[in-house]
Design a protein around this motif. Structure first.
Motif, PDB file in Angstrom:
ATOM      1  N   TYR A  90       0.844  -1.187   0.000  1.00 38.55           N
ATOM      2  CA  TYR A  90       0.000   0.000   0.000  1.00 38.55           C
ATOM      3  C   TYR A  90       0.883   1.242   0.000  1.00 38.55           C
ATOM      4  N   LYS A  91       0.327   2.337  -0.503  1.00 41.30           N
ATOM      5  CA  LYS A  91       1.033   3.617  -0.489  1.00 41.30           C
ATOM      6  C   LYS A  91       0.055   4.707  -0.086  1.00 41.30           C
ATOM      7  N   VAL A  92       0.484   5.515   0.877  1.00 41.91           N
ATOM      8  CA  VAL A  92      -0.269   6.704   1.254  1.00 41.91           C
ATOM      9  C   VAL A  92       0.540   7.902   0.770  1.00 41.91           C
ATOM     10  N   THR A  93      -0.108   8.771  -0.019  1.00 47.06           N
ATOM     11  CA  THR A  93       0.534   9.991  -0.497  1.00 47.06           C
ATOM     12  C   THR A  93      -0.067  11.175   0.238  1.00 47.06           C
ATOM     13  N   PHE A  94       0.779  11.916   0.916  1.00 47.33           N
ATOM     14  CA  PHE A  94       0.379  13.112   1.646  1.00 47.33           C
ATOM     15  C   PHE A  94       0.782  14.325   0.796  1.00 47.33           C
ATOM     16  N   ASP A  95      -0.157  15.163   0.410  1.00 48.17           N
ATOM     17  CA  ASP A  95       0.106  16.341  -0.433  1.00 48.17           C
ATOM     18  C   ASP A  95       0.601  17.492   0.443  1.00 48.17           C
ATOM     19  N   THR A  96       1.855  17.404   0.858  1.00 47.00           N
ATOM     20  CA  THR A  96       2.429  18.383   1.772  1.00 47.00           C
ATOM     21  C   THR A  96       2.694  19.729   1.094  1.00 47.00           C
ATOM     22  N   GLY A  97       2.993  19.705  -0.205  1.00 50.41           N
ATOM     23  CA  GLY A  97       3.267  20.942  -0.924  1.00 50.41           C
ATOM     24  C   GLY A  97       2.076  21.884  -0.919  1.00 50.41           C
ATOM     25  N   THR A  98       0.902  21.379  -1.268  1.00 41.06           N
ATOM     26  CA  THR A  98      -0.311  22.197  -1.272  1.00 41.06           C
ATOM     27  C   THR A  98      -0.668  22.642   0.135  1.00 41.06           C
ATOM     28  N   TYR A  99      -0.495  21.746   1.111  1.00 41.12           N
ATOM     29  CA  TYR A  99      -0.796  22.084   2.501  1.00 41.12           C
ATOM     30  C   TYR A  99       0.012  23.307   2.944  1.00 41.12           C
ATOM     31  N   PHE A 100       1.324  23.271   2.728  1.00 40.72           N
ATOM     32  CA  PHE A 100       2.157  24.395   3.163  1.00 40.72           C
ATOM     33  C   PHE A 100       1.917  25.644   2.316  1.00 40.72           C
ATOM     34  N   LEU A 101       1.672  25.481   1.025  1.00 43.13           N
ATOM     35  CA  LEU A 101       1.372  26.623   0.162  1.00 43.13           C
ATOM     36  C   LEU A 101       0.140  27.369   0.660  1.00 43.13           C
ATOM     37  N   GLU A 102      -0.914  26.619   1.025  1.00 42.47           N
ATOM     38  CA  GLU A 102      -2.144  27.235   1.525  1.00 42.47           C
ATOM     39  C   GLU A 102      -1.937  27.927   2.873  1.00 42.47           C
ATOM     40  N   LYS A 103      -0.913  27.514   3.615  1.00 49.21           N
ATOM     41  CA  LYS A 103      -0.592  28.158   4.896  1.00 49.21           C
ATOM     42  C   LYS A 103       0.382  29.321   4.711  1.00 49.21           C
ATOM     43  N   GLY A 104       0.844  29.532   3.472  1.00 54.81           N
ATOM     44  CA  GLY A 104       1.807  30.600   3.218  1.00 54.81           C
ATOM     45  C   GLY A 104       3.199  30.282   3.719  1.00 54.81           C
ATOM     46  N   VAL A 105       3.527  28.992   3.758  1.00 51.88           N
ATOM     47  CA  VAL A 105       4.815  28.531   4.263  1.00 51.88           C
ATOM     48  C   VAL A 105       5.583  27.863   3.127  1.00 51.88           C
ATOM     49  N   ASN A 106       6.872  28.188   3.009  1.00 51.90           N
ATOM     50  CA  ASN A 106       7.706  27.494   2.035  1.00 51.90           C
ATOM     51  C   ASN A 106       8.087  26.138   2.600  1.00 51.90           C
ATOM     52  N   GLY A 107       7.779  25.091   1.853  1.00 50.78           N
ATOM     53  CA  GLY A 107       8.136  23.743   2.270  1.00 50.78           C
ATOM     54  C   GLY A 107       9.134  23.135   1.312  1.00 50.78           C
ATOM     55  N   PHE A 108       9.833  22.140   1.761  1.00 54.70           N
ATOM     56  CA  PHE A 108      10.859  21.479   0.959  1.00 54.70           C
ATOM     57  C   PHE A 108      10.321  20.261   0.212  1.00 54.70           C
ATOM     58  N   TYR A 111       5.493  16.385  -1.667  1.00 58.67           N
ATOM     59  CA  TYR A 111       4.615  15.316  -1.200  1.00 58.67           C
ATOM     60  C   TYR A 111       5.446  14.309  -0.424  1.00 58.67           C
ATOM     61  N   VAL A 112       4.753  13.482   0.351  1.00 57.87           N
ATOM     62  CA  VAL A 112       5.400  12.403   1.091  1.00 57.87           C
ATOM     63  C   VAL A 112       4.675  11.118   0.729  1.00 57.87           C
ATOM     64  N   ASP A 113       5.418  10.155   0.204  1.00 59.53           N
ATOM     65  CA  ASP A 113       4.877   8.823  -0.064  1.00 59.53           C
ATOM     66  C   ASP A 113       5.350   7.881   1.032  1.00 59.53           C
ATOM     67  N   VAL A 114       4.405   7.183   1.637  1.00 58.75           N
ATOM     68  CA  VAL A 114       4.737   6.169   2.633  1.00 58.75           C
ATOM     69  C   VAL A 114       4.235   4.833   2.087  1.00 58.75           C
ATOM     70  N   VAL A 115       5.169   3.932   1.813  1.00 58.15           N
ATOM     71  CA  VAL A 115       4.838   2.618   1.262  1.00 58.15           C
ATOM     72  C   VAL A 115       5.045   1.587   2.362  1.00 58.15           C
ATOM     73  N   PHE A 116       4.070   0.695   2.513  1.00 56.61           N
ATOM     74  CA  PHE A 116       4.144  -0.310   3.572  1.00 56.61           C
ATOM     75  C   PHE A 116       3.474  -1.591   3.101  1.00 56.61           C
ATOM     76  N   GLU A 117       3.816  -2.691   3.778  1.00 58.67           N
ATOM     77  CA  GLU A 117       3.281  -3.997   3.406  1.00 58.67           C
ATOM     78  C   GLU A 117       2.335  -4.508   4.482  1.00 58.67           C
ATOM     79  N   ILE A 118       1.179  -4.964   4.040  1.00 64.08           N
ATOM     80  CA  ILE A 118       0.188  -5.574   4.934  1.00 64.08           C
ATOM     81  C   ILE A 118       0.293  -7.086   4.785  1.00 64.08           C
ATOM     82  N   LYS A 119       0.630  -7.744   5.888  1.00 65.86           N
ATOM     83  CA  LYS A 119       0.724  -9.204   5.882  1.00 65.86           C
ATOM     84  C   LYS A 119      -0.462  -9.850   6.580  1.00 65.86           C
TER      85      LYS A 119
END
Length: 142
Positions: A90-108, A111-119
């Protein structure tokens, strides 16, 4: 204190009580997969952050399962039902760029992708994200 905030606190306390001991089952939370995003730079939940959930299919392609935005507590309820939660990647993608842009903050990180395995899809999996404009951290929570 608002009724919504009281309900949120009640859910937190319920999760804390059920997470002791053996691995938490889906029945304790009502959802097999949960997430929680905290903005560590502001010390608050990351509100209105877009999250997308994917599962890798048999052909090696990511299949879009769910899209939504975090609530006032930085959570996104209802990611999956038990019927749609199976073993696999599975992969969860967090749209961090838009989040910080809407807050008026420069982010590096745009996005953040978190990939993990479900057993074992009968367990509960919690994938939190601790976020700041220039860093992030994640782990398997309870």
């Amino acid at each position: 204190m608002s009724i919504q905030r009281l309900e949120t606190l009640k859910q937190h306390l319920h999760c804390a009580e059920t997470s002791r001991g053996a691995p938490q089952t889906v029945m304790a939370t009502g959802s097999p997969l949960t997430t929680h995003v905290l903005d560590t730079a502001s010390g608050t939940p990351a509100v209105n952050l877009k999250i997308s959930l994917f599962r890798k299919d048999k052909l090696g392609q990511w299949t879009d399962l769910f899209n939504g935005k975090t609530n006032s507590d930085g959570r996104l309820p209802g990611l999956l039902t038990q019927d749609t939660f199976t073993m696999g990647l599975y992969k969860v993608t967090f749209d961090t760029g838009t989040y910080f842009l809407e807050k008026g903050v420069n982010g590096f990180y745009p996005y953040v992708d978190v990939v993990f395995e479900i057993k074992d899809p009968h367990q509960h999996y919690h994938v939190p994200l601790l976020l700041s404009p220039y860093g992030y951290s994640t782990y398997r929570g309870s």
